[in-house]
Scaffold this active site. Structure first.
Site, mmCIF file in Angstrom:
data_model
loop_
_atom_site.group_PDB
_atom_site.id
_atom_site.type_symbol
_atom_site.label_atom_id
_atom_site.label_comp_id
_atom_site.label_asym_id
_atom_site.label_seq_id
_atom_site.Cartn_x
_atom_site.Cartn_y
_atom_site.Cartn_z
ATOM 1 N N CYS A 269 -2.011 9.391 2.686
ATOM 2 C CA CYS A 269 -1.807 8.626 1.389
ATOM 3 C C CYS A 269 -2.778 9.114 0.117
ATOM 4 O O CYS A 269 -2.309 9.483 -0.827
ATOM 5 C CB CYS A 269 -1.682 7.375 1.293
ATOM 6 S SG CYS A 269 -3.064 6.816 1.848
ATOM 7 N N GLU B 183 0.923 -1.272 -0.117
ATOM 8 C CA GLU B 183 0.040 0.055 -0.095
ATOM 9 C C GLU B 183 0.836 1.274 -0.038
ATOM 10 O O GLU B 183 1.623 1.305 0.948
ATOM 11 C CB GLU B 183 -0.949 0.120 1.353
ATOM 12 C CG GLU B 183 -1.546 -1.128 1.505
ATOM 13 C CD GLU B 183 -2.713 -1.703 0.716
ATOM 14 O OE1 GLU B 183 -3.079 -0.865 -0.151
ATOM 15 O OE2 GLU B 183 -3.109 -2.627 0.737
HETATM 16 P P1 NAD Z 1 8.332 4.863 4.316
HETATM 17 O O1 NAD Z 1 8.468 4.286 3.147
HETATM 18 O O2 NAD Z 1 9.644 5.825 4.543
HETATM 19 O O3 NAD Z 1 8.452 3.871 5.697
HETATM 20 C C1 NAD Z 1 7.609 3.012 6.007
HETATM 21 C C2 NAD Z 1 8.099 1.639 6.708
HETATM 22 O O4 NAD Z 1 8.999 1.193 5.988
HETATM 23 C C3 NAD Z 1 8.716 2.335 7.980
HETATM 24 O O5 NAD Z 1 8.405 1.275 9.024
HETATM 25 C C4 NAD Z 1 10.288 2.179 7.283
HETATM 26 O O6 NAD Z 1 11.158 2.125 8.532
HETATM 27 C C5 NAD Z 1 10.334 0.888 6.570
HETATM 28 N N1 NAD Z 1 11.544 0.853 5.542
HETATM 29 C C6 NAD Z 1 11.954 1.872 4.987
HETATM 30 N N2 NAD Z 1 12.938 1.273 4.149
HETATM 31 C C7 NAD Z 1 12.760 -0.218 4.289
HETATM 32 C C8 NAD Z 1 13.064 -1.143 3.219
HETATM 33 N N3 NAD Z 1 13.950 -1.020 2.461
HETATM 34 N N4 NAD Z 1 12.632 -2.361 3.470
HETATM 35 C C9 NAD Z 1 11.806 -2.613 4.780
HETATM 36 N N5 NAD Z 1 11.333 -1.565 5.099
HETATM 37 C C10 NAD Z 1 11.757 -0.291 5.033
HETATM 38 O O7 NAD Z 1 7.083 5.952 4.570
HETATM 39 P P2 NAD Z 1 6.571 6.810 5.603
HETATM 40 O O8 NAD Z 1 7.509 8.096 5.508
HETATM 41 O O9 NAD Z 1 6.868 6.161 7.002
HETATM 42 O O10 NAD Z 1 5.137 6.935 5.349
HETATM 43 C C11 NAD Z 1 4.414 7.808 4.491
HETATM 44 C C12 NAD Z 1 4.316 7.046 3.373
HETATM 45 O O11 NAD Z 1 3.292 6.000 3.599
HETATM 46 C C13 NAD Z 1 3.862 8.069 2.230
HETATM 47 O O12 NAD Z 1 4.122 7.691 0.744
HETATM 48 C C14 NAD Z 1 2.189 7.563 2.082
HETATM 49 O O13 NAD Z 1 1.399 7.858 0.944
HETATM 50 C C15 NAD Z 1 2.348 6.346 2.458
HETATM 51 N N6 NAD Z 1 1.034 5.592 2.976
HETATM 52 C C16 NAD Z 1 0.420 4.623 2.300
HETATM 53 C C17 NAD Z 1 -1.088 4.298 2.791
HETATM 54 C C18 NAD Z 1 -1.817 3.533 1.848
HETATM 55 O O14 NAD Z 1 -2.908 2.691 2.578
HETATM 56 N N7 NAD Z 1 -1.612 3.446 0.494
HETATM 57 C C19 NAD Z 1 -1.405 4.587 3.857
HETATM 58 C C20 NAD Z 1 -0.405 5.403 4.923
HETATM 59 C C21 NAD Z 1 0.682 5.736 4.206
#
Ligand code: NAD
Length: 477
Positions: free
Chosen positions: A263, A229
């Site tokens: 998001c 997501e």
């Molecule tokens: P992010 O991608 O920076 O981090 C998300 C998670 O992934 C964190 O727990 C982080 O530690 C982990 N992570 C980072 N790099 C990784 C890797 N290489 N492998 C595995 N895990 C890793 O996102 P964020 O800044 O925490 O959240 C905001 C983002 O989330 C925005 O892009 C937003 O649109 C999206 N979002 C999407 C939805 C949806 O349902 N589509 C809902 C909420 C947020």
């Protein structure tokens, strides 16, 4: 040496939580140890346990909302909405499991039966974002647990305290301590978890960049379930409407609600040329009244800070970059407190930029694009690799029909914000917004796999064709 992780309140900078980074191997091992037992429980027992979780959240709803507000910076009222959404999820995911992954049995020939039943995958990694630190991971943990999976949950490094409380409430409700494990850590820990050979799948919510990295890392493992997501560069098209004030309210909610850290937030306002000046005037009036303040402030703010100073700096730089490319600021992005990440809602006309960057600016920045025709509006709406949400405000039923047919997104709304509708409805996008595994009630589909069986109490068979006659020549005279 095990690293320490701390989280700070965005609004004040105060230290909120500190703890040690988790051990991926140890947490996966513990989740594996209980996996078969948890899966073998009657589903009704798992459902009862999750209902107790809803009660545990109800009993601590204010404490949980307060913690979410402190750790994310979102207004307390917004955090309370997140908590009630989590409570509502429990019954929804239970019903969705029964409806979408329940059992089907049919009578077959000669006292046999045919059945379709579902099995859990085993141990699932749930990796969460910071913007909805309880509701979003709960939307994957709950359907995973009800289906009989055990879970290793890694909350965002920016919201470990809320992640820890979520797991505590699940344990308090009776989910075995090893059936849901908390794994504290940042991107490196997330990376190690996603690649761990002991997990059977990854349910991820976060940025497209991270989601694509996870997808790539798991490309050689088709046997692992991967649900992604991700973000959006969501369009809101404004067409003719008799009520511009209401349109402005929908636009402001879509673009600036939760400080633009949703998001599904509107990132691009695509507007008929002739309407542009009027909607800008209306938006300026409204935006000037939106209160940006601390989450617990009175009167209640419309929005709080963004998650941290680094994010606020990045958004300010992106706004400047749009200006240097030819964007015309209509409402400037301001830092309302010098040392903290409070940003005011901003609007910038980017029509003159030829190669507009197709990136998700995860904060309160709305980019306006003026167009001459409805066809051009749809073309602009689709000018993105993302495809999470889209909305049309105004226009006729014929406009909406065309919009719905031609716009590429998983959520398409008319005369409402770009947000999803919640409940059991699927929630997810296409393009780089998701991999066709929408959350909501549809999460049941990827938390279990179907097994088809043909069953009979006794072996009963005979080969009716293709047999040579029994050779009786050698039989006794
Ligand atoms: P992010 O991608 O920076 O981090 C998300 C998670 O992934 C964190 O727990 C982080 O530690 C982990 N992570 C980072 N790099 C990784 C890797 N290489 N492998 C595995 N895990 C890793 O996102 P964020 O800044 O925490 O959240 C905001 C983002 O989330 C925005 O892009 C937003 O649109 C999206 N979002 C999407 C939805 C949806 O349902 N589509 C809902 C909420 C947020």
């Amino acid at each position: 040496m095990t690293e320490k992780l701390q989280s700070f309140e965005p609004a004040t900078g105060a230290l909120l939580w500190g703890g040690l980074q988790g051990d991926v191997d140890a947490e996966v091992e513990r989740a594996t140890s209980v996996s078969a037992l948890w899966a073998a429980q009657p589903v009704i027992k798992r459902m009862e346990t999750l209902r107790r979780f809803a009660n545990a959240v109800r009993a601590k709803d204010e404490a949980l909302a307060d913690l979410i507000a402190r750790e994310t910076g979102k207004p307390l009222w917004d955090a309370r909405l997140e908590v009630s959404s989590v409570i509502g999820r429990v019954d929804m995911h239970i019903a969705a499991y029964s409806e979408r992954t329940g059992q089907k049995r049919m009578d077959g020939a000669m006292n046999s039966r045919q059945s379709v039943r579902h099995k859990p995958h085993g141990v699932l990694a749930v990796i969460g974002p910071y913007n909805f630190p309880v509701d979003v991971p709960a939307g994957q943990i709950l359907p995973a647990l009800v289906a009989g999976n055990s879970v290793v949950f890694k909350p965002s490094e920016k919201t470990p305290a809320t992640g820890a409380l979520l797991v505590e409430l699940l344990h308090e409700a009776g989910v075995p301590r090893d059936a849901v494990r908390l794994l504290i850590g940042g991107p490196d820990i997330g990376k190690a978890l996603a690649r761990h050979e002991g997990i059977n799948g990854v349910l991820f919510t976060g940025s497209a960049r991270t989601g694509i990295a996870i997808n790539r890392a798991l490309a050689a493992y088709p046997e692992k379930i991967v649900a992604l997501e991700m973000g959006g560069n969501n369009p809101l098209v404004l067409w003719d409407t008799p009520d511009l004030a209401a349109a402005a309210a929908i636009i402001a909610q879509s673009a600036y609600g939760t400080s633009g850290q949703r998001c599904t937030a509107a990132r691009r306002l695509i507007v008929r040329e002739g309407l542009a000046n009027d909607i800008v005037a209306e938006l300026r009036k409204l935006v000037a009244r939106l209160i940006v303040d601390h989450p617990h402030a009175e009167p209640a703010p419309f929005m709080g800070p963004v998650i941290d100073n680094q994010t606020a700096d990045g958004l300010s730089e992106s706004f400047m970059a749009l200006m240097s490319m030819g964007g015309r600021p209509l409402v400037h992005l301001r830092r309302t407190e010098e040392k903290r990440p409070f940003l005011s809602p901003a609007l910038i006309d980017v029509t003159a930029i030829e190669d507009r960057p197709d990136i998700e600016l995860f904060g309160p920045i709305l980019q306006m694009i003026r167009v001459e025709s409805f066809d051009a509006a749809i073309q602009e709406a689709n000018a993105t690799r993302y495809g999470l949400s889209a909305a049309l405000v105004g226009g006729s039923p014929e406009h909406y029909e065309q919009f719905w047919q031609q716009v590429r997104a998983g959520i398409i709304n008319w005369n409402g914000p770009t947000f999803g509708i919640g409940g059991s409805a699927p929630f997810g996008g296409i393009g780089v917004s998701g991999n066709h595994r929408p959350a909501g009630g549809h999460a049941a589909d990827f938390c279990a796999y179907p097994v088809t069986s043909s069953e009979a109490d006794q072996p009963r068979a005979g080969i009716g064709i293709g047999l040579a006659p029994i050779d009786t020549s050698g039989m006794g005279d």
